[in-house]
Design a protein around this motif. Sequence first.
Motif, PDB file in Angstrom:
ATOM      1  N   GLY A 283       0.770  -1.014   0.069  1.00  0.00           N
ATOM      2  CA  GLY A 283      -0.002   0.001  -0.043  1.00  0.00           C
ATOM      3  C   GLY A 283       0.674   1.240   0.139  1.00  0.00           C
ATOM      4  O   GLY A 283       0.441   2.346   0.311  1.00  0.00           O
ATOM      5  N   ARG A 285       2.420   4.221  -1.536  1.00  0.00           N
ATOM      6  CA  ARG A 285       2.145   5.255  -2.638  1.00  0.00           C
ATOM      7  C   ARG A 285       3.386   5.808  -3.275  1.00  0.00           C
ATOM      8  O   ARG A 285       4.195   6.381  -2.674  1.00  0.00           O
ATOM      9  CB  ARG A 285       1.354   6.468  -1.947  1.00  0.00           C
ATOM     10  CG  ARG A 285      -0.148   6.007  -1.506  1.00  0.00           C
ATOM     11  CD  ARG A 285      -0.844   7.120  -1.309  1.00  0.00           C
ATOM     12  NE  ARG A 285      -1.959   6.864  -0.472  1.00  0.00           N
ATOM     13  CZ  ARG A 285      -3.167   6.276  -1.231  1.00  0.00           C
ATOM     14  NH1 ARG A 285      -3.214   6.487  -2.572  1.00  0.00           N
ATOM     15  NH2 ARG A 285      -4.341   6.073  -0.511  1.00  0.00           N
ATOM     16  N   ARG A 287       4.744   8.035  -6.409  1.00  0.00           N
ATOM     17  CA  ARG A 287       4.337   9.346  -7.223  1.00  0.00           C
ATOM     18  C   ARG A 287       5.430   9.536  -8.267  1.00  0.00           C
ATOM     19  O   ARG A 287       6.532   9.901  -7.850  1.00  0.00           O
ATOM     20  CB  ARG A 287       4.144  10.487  -6.484  1.00  0.00           C
ATOM     21  CG  ARG A 287       3.535  11.630  -7.383  1.00  0.00           C
ATOM     22  CD  ARG A 287       2.893  12.735  -6.602  1.00  0.00           C
ATOM     23  NE  ARG A 287       1.710  12.377  -6.052  1.00  0.00           N
ATOM     24  CZ  ARG A 287       0.819  12.274  -6.760  1.00  0.00           C
ATOM     25  NH1 ARG A 287       0.641  12.783  -7.995  1.00  0.00           N
ATOM     26  NH2 ARG A 287      -0.615  11.847  -6.203  1.00  0.00           N
ATOM     27  N   GLU A 298       1.652  10.832 -11.890  1.00  0.00           N
ATOM     28  CA  GLU A 298       0.675  10.017 -11.531  1.00  0.00           C
ATOM     29  C   GLU A 298       0.809   9.111 -10.056  1.00  0.00           C
ATOM     30  O   GLU A 298       2.278   8.972 -10.008  1.00  0.00           O
ATOM     31  CB  GLU A 298       0.411   9.034 -12.608  1.00  0.00           C
ATOM     32  CG  GLU A 298       1.651   8.370 -13.145  1.00  0.00           C
ATOM     33  CD  GLU A 298       1.224   7.376 -14.227  1.00  0.00           C
ATOM     34  OE1 GLU A 298       0.058   7.289 -14.587  1.00  0.00           O
ATOM     35  OE2 GLU A 298       2.402   6.880 -14.961  1.00  0.00           O
ATOM     36  N   GLU A 299       0.101   8.562  -9.590  1.00  0.00           N
ATOM     37  CA  GLU A 299       0.221   8.212  -8.304  1.00  0.00           C
ATOM     38  C   GLU A 299      -0.111   6.383  -8.377  1.00  0.00           C
ATOM     39  O   GLU A 299      -0.899   6.052  -8.932  1.00  0.00           O
ATOM     40  CB  GLU A 299      -0.615   8.296  -7.130  1.00  0.00           C
ATOM     41  CG  GLU A 299      -0.231   7.926  -5.941  1.00  0.00           C
ATOM     42  CD  GLU A 299      -1.022   8.523  -4.667  1.00  0.00           C
ATOM     43  OE1 GLU A 299      -0.476   9.560  -4.199  1.00  0.00           O
ATOM     44  OE2 GLU A 299      -2.309   7.895  -4.592  1.00  0.00           O
ATOM     45  N   VAL A 301       0.357   2.422  -6.600  1.00  0.00           N
ATOM     46  CA  VAL A 301       0.373   1.905  -5.126  1.00  0.00           C
ATOM     47  C   VAL A 301       0.902   0.443  -5.304  1.00  0.00           C
ATOM     48  O   VAL A 301       0.509  -0.185  -6.169  1.00  0.00           O
ATOM     49  CB  VAL A 301      -1.175   1.648  -4.662  1.00  0.00           C
ATOM     50  CG1 VAL A 301      -1.182   0.933  -3.211  1.00  0.00           C
ATOM     51  CG2 VAL A 301      -1.803   3.122  -4.802  1.00  0.00           C
ATOM     52  N   THR A 302       1.690   0.093  -4.238  1.00  0.00           N
ATOM     53  CA  THR A 302       2.603  -1.324  -4.180  1.00  0.00           C
ATOM     54  C   THR A 302       1.607  -2.532  -3.850  1.00  0.00           C
ATOM     55  O   THR A 302       0.513  -2.142  -3.114  1.00  0.00           O
ATOM     56  CB  THR A 302       3.473  -1.182  -3.260  1.00  0.00           C
ATOM     57  OG1 THR A 302       3.089  -0.843  -1.779  1.00  0.00           O
ATOM     58  CG2 THR A 302       4.592  -0.238  -3.532  1.00  0.00           C
ATOM     59  N   VAL A 321       7.860   8.344  -2.654  1.00  0.00           N
ATOM     60  CA  VAL A 321       7.385   6.917  -1.975  1.00  0.00           C
ATOM     61  C   VAL A 321       6.966   7.414  -0.683  1.00  0.00           C
ATOM     62  O   VAL A 321       7.805   8.224   0.093  1.00  0.00           O
ATOM     63  CB  VAL A 321       8.327   6.009  -1.921  1.00  0.00           C
ATOM     64  CG1 VAL A 321       7.706   4.959  -1.470  1.00  0.00           C
ATOM     65  CG2 VAL A 321       8.751   5.580  -3.280  1.00  0.00           C
ATOM     66  N   SER A 322       5.684   6.985  -0.178  1.00  0.00           N
ATOM     67  CA  SER A 322       5.150   7.552   1.055  1.00  0.00           C
ATOM     68  C   SER A 322       4.352   6.353   1.560  1.00  0.00           C
ATOM     69  O   SER A 322       3.687   5.666   0.770  1.00  0.00           O
ATOM     70  CB  SER A 322       4.584   8.922   1.086  1.00  0.00           C
ATOM     71  OG  SER A 322       3.456   8.883   0.440  1.00  0.00           O
ATOM     72  N   LEU A 323       4.295   6.161   2.948  1.00  0.00           N
ATOM     73  CA  LEU A 323       3.508   5.241   3.583  1.00  0.00           C
ATOM     74  C   LEU A 323       3.228   5.553   4.867  1.00  0.00           C
ATOM     75  O   LEU A 323       4.211   6.112   5.619  1.00  0.00           O
ATOM     76  CB  LEU A 323       4.072   3.835   3.477  1.00  0.00           C
ATOM     77  CG  LEU A 323       3.489   2.655   4.275  1.00  0.00           C
ATOM     78  CD1 LEU A 323       2.079   2.448   3.486  1.00  0.00           C
ATOM     79  CD2 LEU A 323       4.174   1.374   3.978  1.00  0.00           C
ATOM     80  N   SER A 328       8.535   9.775   4.266  1.00  0.00           N
ATOM     81  CA  SER A 328       8.616   9.686   2.804  1.00  0.00           C
ATOM     82  C   SER A 328      10.098   9.874   2.333  1.00  0.00           C
ATOM     83  O   SER A 328      11.029  10.514   2.917  1.00  0.00           O
ATOM     84  CB  SER A 328       7.864  10.959   2.318  1.00  0.00           C
ATOM     85  OG  SER A 328       6.507  10.846   2.842  1.00  0.00           O
TER      86      SER A 328
END
Length: 519
Positions: A283, A285, A287, A298-299, A301-302, A321-323, A328
Amino acid sequence: MRRPSPLTDILPRLALLVLTLACAGAARAQALEPERASLRLRYGLSSRQGEQVDVGPGLTYSGLTPNDVALSLMLWAGEHLGGQLDLQREAFDLKDAGASSRVTGGSLVRGSLGARGRLFLGPARLELGVGYGFAQLPLFGGFSHAPVLQRGVRHAALISGRVLVALPARLQLEARGEVPLKLSAHAADGLKASSSGYVVGAALSYPVVQRAGWTGRLLLDVQQAHDTLELEASGLRSEQRMRRVGLGFELALGPAPRTIERPVHGVIPIQVVDADTGAPLVGARVRVPSLTKPGTTEELVTDAQGKVTAFLPTGAQSAEVSLEGYDSVTERTSVPIMETAPLEVRLRKPAPTTGALKVKVVQGKDSAPVPDVQVVSGSAQLRTDKAGEVLLEGLAPGPVAVAMSAPGFRATEEAAVVVAGQTSELVVVLSQERKGEPATLVGQVRSARNGQPLVATVSIPQAKVRTRTDKGGAFTARVRAGTYHITLSAPGHVTQTKMVTVREGEQAILNVDLFPRGR
């Protein structure tokens, strides 16, 4: 009069067979290519049935006529718009039915010129056209001796259409038709006339020659025409029904060569993992720059394996990449042309900014837990559970003071050190409260300049206590319960006075930093 030709019965059956094949195989055929031009030549036979009704005995005729020739040229300016030119020569030979001697004959000409549009629908192509049509129609005169072929002429605006369907085995089916509108007709001597008619046809073709850019197709073509011509002055009416069948050859120029653009993207498989454990992160993200909309992102999702595939423009690119629960990260990479360049992104959890303190309160020599003890540290106020424990969370790192109080026990205060991201432990032993027992005052005196302990004098006038700190700056004094003013002095430092309230049997901590005297 000749008997009707068997061709009259064959053509409808052939058309029905061709339509059946089209419906059965069109779904399995490939899409038609948008050719730029085509030239078609047809040669065959024509079967005529006609009559001319006059005030006299009239005339009927039927039979086969060879040398039926047609030429069709079609040009396309782009994928949807074009034009078409059709020319057709119809041989006409009238013979006496009994003596088989030629009575009259000649040739009749048809032609049309107009614009066309086309629409591709999978394995089918639909064409519609409008334009000008010219036709010579059979008209007979000279009945005092023998019929003589004279030609009526029709000018009209034409509406035409054609449907082409690709069939399996590279076959191609064609159905077409045209209807004249806004007619203008006249006889050979200029007399005005009225006219009507239609033309329908079908063809089945197969490519016999294929070269780079063009295709040669052999085709079987059938056509039916129905025309009437009526002179307005005399009422003379000529009508014919004509069926044609023939072989043809069509040369089609294929679509313009497509410019093969150099690929401008690469494939980047991205794996997102925990930096400490290496476990895949679901999950996350990602970008990245958009391949289809330059200047935007565009984004992605893993998935369950922490993976995602990004198609990126070539050159230096970045992926953000962020979670939730992790810091980030922005990773930079070079994207090669039409190659795969895997990228691993390691996310770390943010460094903790607070810590926790687990306090356990016991009593006596057997260290029995004391429940329901009030524990206060800063703004946090909690009570111990049945095991005598309480957990203080969200504490700022560093030294903290913890005060404990419970009915029947002496209140006490202890110091502890909180470490960010960890849970420290503090065990406090409570003593039973005893009436009249003096309180204990302990502390340390240091220099505010460098934090070094000072040998200082501690004076408590109300309790008649005067003592000195040891080399570590520590002191201890026992006093009765009450409120006291405590004076602390050291050579070269400013004297300070503190007010402290103590209760019976409790221990109070007093740490003081003395400021050096100014020169």
